[in-house]
Design a protein around this motif. Structure first.
Motif, PDB file in Angstrom:
ATOM      1  N   VAL A 370       0.836  -1.202   0.000  1.00 52.33           N
ATOM      2  CA  VAL A 370       0.000   0.000   0.000  1.00 52.33           C
ATOM      3  C   VAL A 370       0.870   1.251   0.000  1.00 52.33           C
ATOM      4  O   VAL A 370       0.615   2.202  -0.755  1.00 52.33           O
ATOM      5  CB  VAL A 370      -0.948   0.001   1.224  1.00 52.33           C
ATOM      6  N   LEU A 371       1.908   1.275   0.835  1.00 49.48           N
ATOM      7  CA  LEU A 371       2.812   2.432   0.873  1.00 49.48           C
ATOM      8  C   LEU A 371       3.519   2.633  -0.471  1.00 49.48           C
ATOM      9  O   LEU A 371       3.688   3.761  -0.937  1.00 49.48           O
ATOM     10  CB  LEU A 371       3.853   2.254   1.974  1.00 49.48           C
ATOM     11  N   ILE A 372       3.929   1.538  -1.100  1.00 46.24           N
ATOM     12  CA  ILE A 372       4.607   1.617  -2.397  1.00 46.24           C
ATOM     13  C   ILE A 372       3.670   2.178  -3.456  1.00 46.24           C
ATOM     14  O   ILE A 372       4.085   2.911  -4.354  1.00 46.24           O
ATOM     15  CB  ILE A 372       5.124   0.232  -2.831  1.00 46.24           C
ATOM     16  N   GLY A 373       2.384   1.844  -3.347  1.00 47.85           N
ATOM     17  CA  GLY A 373       1.402   2.321  -4.320  1.00 47.85           C
ATOM     18  C   GLY A 373       0.864   1.244  -5.231  1.00 47.85           C
ATOM     19  O   GLY A 373       0.051   1.519  -6.118  1.00 47.85           O
ATOM     20  N   ASP A 374       1.308  -0.012  -5.028  1.00 48.37           N
ATOM     21  CA  ASP A 374       0.790  -1.118  -5.846  1.00 48.37           C
ATOM     22  C   ASP A 374      -0.625  -1.508  -5.429  1.00 48.37           C
ATOM     23  O   ASP A 374      -1.381  -2.045  -6.242  1.00 48.37           O
ATOM     24  CB  ASP A 374       1.692  -2.346  -5.717  1.00 48.37           C
ATOM     25  N   MET A 375      -0.949  -1.277  -4.154  1.00 47.96           N
ATOM     26  CA  MET A 375      -2.250  -1.681  -3.624  1.00 47.96           C
ATOM     27  C   MET A 375      -2.883  -0.519  -2.867  1.00 47.96           C
ATOM     28  O   MET A 375      -2.234   0.500  -2.594  1.00 47.96           O
ATOM     29  CB  MET A 375      -2.097  -2.897  -2.688  1.00 47.96           C
ATOM     30  N   SER A 376      -4.133  -0.704  -2.534  1.00 49.74           N
ATOM     31  CA  SER A 376      -4.872   0.252  -1.711  1.00 49.74           C
ATOM     32  C   SER A 376      -5.394  -0.497  -0.492  1.00 49.74           C
ATOM     33  O   SER A 376      -5.401  -1.735  -0.458  1.00 49.74           O
ATOM     34  CB  SER A 376      -6.027   0.859  -2.510  1.00 49.74           C
ATOM     35  N   LEU A 377      -5.828   0.227   0.521  1.00 49.49           N
ATOM     36  CA  LEU A 377      -6.417  -0.440   1.689  1.00 49.49           C
ATOM     37  C   LEU A 377      -7.690  -1.166   1.313  1.00 49.49           C
ATOM     38  O   LEU A 377      -7.966  -2.269   1.777  1.00 49.49           O
ATOM     39  CB  LEU A 377      -6.709   0.583   2.787  1.00 49.49           C
ATOM     40  N   VAL A 378      -8.496  -0.551   0.436  1.00 54.28           N
ATOM     41  CA  VAL A 378      -9.787  -1.124   0.044  1.00 54.28           C
ATOM     42  C   VAL A 378      -9.848  -1.237  -1.471  1.00 54.28           C
ATOM     43  O   VAL A 378      -9.499  -0.298  -2.194  1.00 54.28           O
ATOM     44  CB  VAL A 378     -10.956  -0.258   0.553  1.00 54.28           C
ATOM     45  N   GLY A 379     -10.275  -2.377  -1.937  1.00 55.64           N
ATOM     46  CA  GLY A 379     -10.408  -2.624  -3.366  1.00 55.64           C
ATOM     47  C   GLY A 379     -10.594  -4.112  -3.600  1.00 55.64           C
ATOM     48  O   GLY A 379     -10.572  -4.904  -2.652  1.00 55.64           O
ATOM     49  N   PRO A 380     -10.759  -4.538  -4.823  1.00 60.36           N
ATOM     50  CA  PRO A 380     -10.868  -5.976  -5.115  1.00 60.36           C
ATOM     51  C   PRO A 380      -9.569  -6.691  -4.751  1.00 60.36           C
ATOM     52  O   PRO A 380      -8.486  -6.199  -5.050  1.00 60.36           O
ATOM     53  CB  PRO A 380     -11.108  -6.011  -6.635  1.00 60.36           C
ATOM     54  N   ARG A 381      -9.671  -7.830  -4.087  1.00 58.31           N
ATOM     55  CA  ARG A 381      -8.472  -8.568  -3.709  1.00 58.31           C
ATOM     56  C   ARG A 381      -7.732  -9.071  -4.950  1.00 58.31           C
ATOM     57  O   ARG A 381      -8.353  -9.567  -5.894  1.00 58.31           O
ATOM     58  CB  ARG A 381      -8.843  -9.769  -2.832  1.00 58.31           C
ATOM     59  N   PRO A 382      -6.396  -8.937  -4.991  1.00 65.83           N
ATOM     60  CA  PRO A 382      -5.627  -9.450  -6.137  1.00 65.83           C
ATOM     61  C   PRO A 382      -5.514 -10.964  -6.056  1.00 65.83           C
ATOM     62  O   PRO A 382      -5.335 -11.521  -4.976  1.00 65.83           O
ATOM     63  CB  PRO A 382      -4.263  -8.773  -5.959  1.00 65.83           C
ATOM     64  N   HIS A 383      -5.638 -11.613  -7.184  1.00 65.60           N
ATOM     65  CA  HIS A 383      -5.581 -13.068  -7.221  1.00 65.60           C
ATOM     66  C   HIS A 383      -4.340 -13.542  -7.965  1.00 65.60           C
ATOM     67  O   HIS A 383      -3.814 -12.838  -8.836  1.00 65.60           O
ATOM     68  CB  HIS A 383      -6.827 -13.640  -7.912  1.00 65.60           C
ATOM     69  N   ALA A 384      -3.880 -14.739  -7.618  1.00 69.34           N
ATOM     70  CA  ALA A 384      -2.763 -15.350  -8.332  1.00 69.34           C
ATOM     71  C   ALA A 384      -3.184 -15.687  -9.755  1.00 69.34           C
ATOM     72  O   ALA A 384      -4.366 -15.916 -10.033  1.00 69.34           O
ATOM     73  CB  ALA A 384      -2.299 -16.605  -7.600  1.00 69.34           C
ATOM     74  N   ILE A 385      -2.219 -15.701 -10.639  1.00 72.84           N
ATOM     75  CA  ILE A 385      -2.516 -15.910 -12.071  1.00 72.84           C
ATOM     76  C   ILE A 385      -3.219 -17.236 -12.315  1.00 72.84           C
ATOM     77  O   ILE A 385      -4.138 -17.334 -13.133  1.00 72.84           O
ATOM     78  CB  ILE A 385      -1.207 -15.869 -12.887  1.00 72.84           C
ATOM     79  N   GLY A 386      -2.793 -18.273 -11.593  1.00 72.63           N
ATOM     80  CA  GLY A 386      -3.355 -19.603 -11.850  1.00 72.63           C
ATOM     81  C   GLY A 386      -4.549 -19.961 -10.991  1.00 72.63           C
ATOM     82  O   GLY A 386      -4.947 -21.135 -10.955  1.00 72.63           O
ATOM     83  N   SER A 387      -5.145 -18.982 -10.293  1.00 80.95           N
ATOM     84  CA  SER A 387      -6.279 -19.279  -9.409  1.00 80.95           C
ATOM     85  C   SER A 387      -7.450 -19.868 -10.191  1.00 80.95           C
ATOM     86  O   SER A 387      -7.769 -19.413 -11.302  1.00 80.95           O
ATOM     87  CB  SER A 387      -6.727 -18.008  -8.692  1.00 80.95           C
TER      88      SER A 387
END
Length: 466
Positions: A370-387
């Motif tokens: 989140v600090l780096i800026g790749d993610m936010s506190l709230v949003g759709p959860r990121p999934h692994a490519i092969g999920s």
């Protein structure tokens, strides 16, 4: 003979009008609720400042605090009127009213401090008494707004607006709390060349705040003309909008255009969301630093492997990024592509990993994302490519899956606070969380982000977290 005829005609018109009345008016009742909310807020402010002043300096402090409360009150009411503290949304959702009225209090408090500083009058009143009065008022406003929910239900019922669906042979639409009528049964026809048909529709739409017409394609234009002069928010059902995923419409160059994708949030919204992310994540890292260090030590001592598990996931704009977690599986059996979701009793999970997964501690390193800026506190959860959901990749189940990536992925989201987390054993598991993610994307507000963060605290320990 004319007089009796006129009387009979009047009675007949009145009978027809009563027959076509489908809902009582809620406009006056909403106004009463607005006034009740305003009165409750005023009493809460005066009581808050008066009580704080009395506890601080007795009766003398009580009178002084009331004076300061009266200075703050008009500024507070002005801000509250402009920020929607007294609005239909505040009546419909009590938490919206609570957040807005609290914001109005903070802004009015800041305005008074600003004026006192520049007029050099800050020494004329006690800072401690003023601050304690504002804090007491904040709690009393919260309590008063919660009590007012009963008043709103008593005056307006479960729905604070009258919404009507006119069924004229189109698809059936399910909306909670709407009034539903049949065009055929009510004698309603979309005929703009018949003044009597227009009058009959007008009688049906008395006291209605919003109307939706469901009809075949060839009658939509006629219904649209009928509704334009009806003095009501009118909509015509068109499933093509849903099929295209349209988010809005406009007319340009004589052509109708549907907005089917939206770019990033506006500059102001992005700044607010980013400020919230950085502030909260930074404070959380500092506050949780002992826990982070102890967890890192436990993972390292557990089997001597690396502390962090780094996995490539897809973020905003369908771009990859490295997401950090505390490693919870053995090094040899770690699944970098996420092809197999963890299950209950999974042999790949270490003893330390089992605990940190069940308590969501393994997700804490994402605060750095989140600090780096790749993610936010709230949003759709990121999934692994092969999920996978069942035996299919996520996007093979529903192509709308890619729409999730128009915003930064989040530590938490609507799906998580609703309990949709853990392994996706079936396609329905993915559909449930996808629907929540798409709902979140429909309209962002900082108030909803704050609410989701607070509600996330309740689901940190979850029966599906393994």
């Amino acid at each position: 003979m004319n007089a009796p005829f006129a009387v009979r005609s009047s009675l007949r018109i009145r009978a027809v009008s009563d027959e076509l009345l489908v809902a009582p008016s809620l406009e006056r009742r909403r106004l009463q609720c607005y006034l009740a909310l305003m009165l409750g807020d005023m009493v809460a402010m005066l009581c808050g400042f008066g009580t704080a002043g009395y506890l601080y300096r007795g009766y003398e402090g009580w009178f002084d605090a009331l004076t300061r409360g009266q200075v703050l009150l008009p500024i507070f009411l002005t801000v509250a009127l402009y920020n929607g503290s007294y609005s239909t949304a505040a009546l419909r959702e009590s938490w919206i009213g609570i957040m807005r009225v609290q914001l109005a209090l903070v802004l009015s408090f800041a305005a008074v401090i600003f004026v006192a500083f520049f007029t050099k009058s800050a020494d004329e009143f006690s800072r401690a008494s003023f601050a304690s009065g504002a804090i007491a008022t904040s709690f009393l406003l919260l309590w008063a707004r919660l009590q007012m929910r009963a008043v709103v239900r008593w005056r307006c019922g479960e729905n604070v607006t009258n919404e009507l669906v006119i069924d004229d042979g189109g698809p059936r639409i399910e909306i909670k709390g709407v009034i539903r009528v049949s065009a055929a049964a009510m004698g309603l026809k979309p005929n703009v060349n018949d003044p009597h048909a227009l009058d009959r529709l007008g009688l049906v739409l008395r006291n209605i705040d919003r109307v939706i017409v469901s009809c075949p394609h060839d009658r939509r234009a006629d219904w649209a003309l009928m509704l334009k002069g009806a003095n009501v928010d009118g909509e015509v059902l068109d499933d093509e909008v849903a099929r295209l995923g349209a988010q809005g419409a406009r007319v340009a160059g004589g052509h109708g255009l549907l907005l089917i994708s939206a770019g990033p949030l506006g500059l102001r919204d992005r700044a607010i969301k980013r400020l919230f992310d950085v502030t909260f994540a930074g404070c959380a890292i500092v506050a949780l630093s002992p826990l982070l260090l102890l967890t890192a030590l436990a993972v390292k001592l557990g089997d001597g492997g690396p502390v962090f598990f780094v996995q490539r996931r897809m973020g905003r704009g369908n771009r990859f990024f490295d997401m950090y977690k505390f490693r919870s599986m053995t090094v040899a059996q770690a699944d970098s592509d996420g092809n197999v979701s963890a299950s209950k009793g999974d042999q790949r999970v270490t003893r330390v990993g089992r605990f940190i997964r069940s308590t969501s501690i393994d997700e804490l390193p994402q605060l750095f994302n989140v600090l780096i800026g790749d993610m936010s506190l709230v949003g759709p959860r990121p999934h692994a490519i092969g999920s996978q959901a069942g035996s299919k990749l996520f996007w093979e189940v529903d192509l709308r899956y890619w729409q999730r990536h128009c915003l930064k992925p989040g530590l938490s989201g609507l799906a998580q606070i609703r309990g949709f987390r853990g392994a996706t054993d079936s396609e329905s598991d993915l559909i449930s969380r996808l629907q929540s993610d798409l709902e979140y994307l429909e309209g962002w507000t900082i108030l909803r982000d704050i609410k989701i963060v607070l509600l996330t605290m309740r689901v940190l320990v979850h029966h599906r977290a393994f």
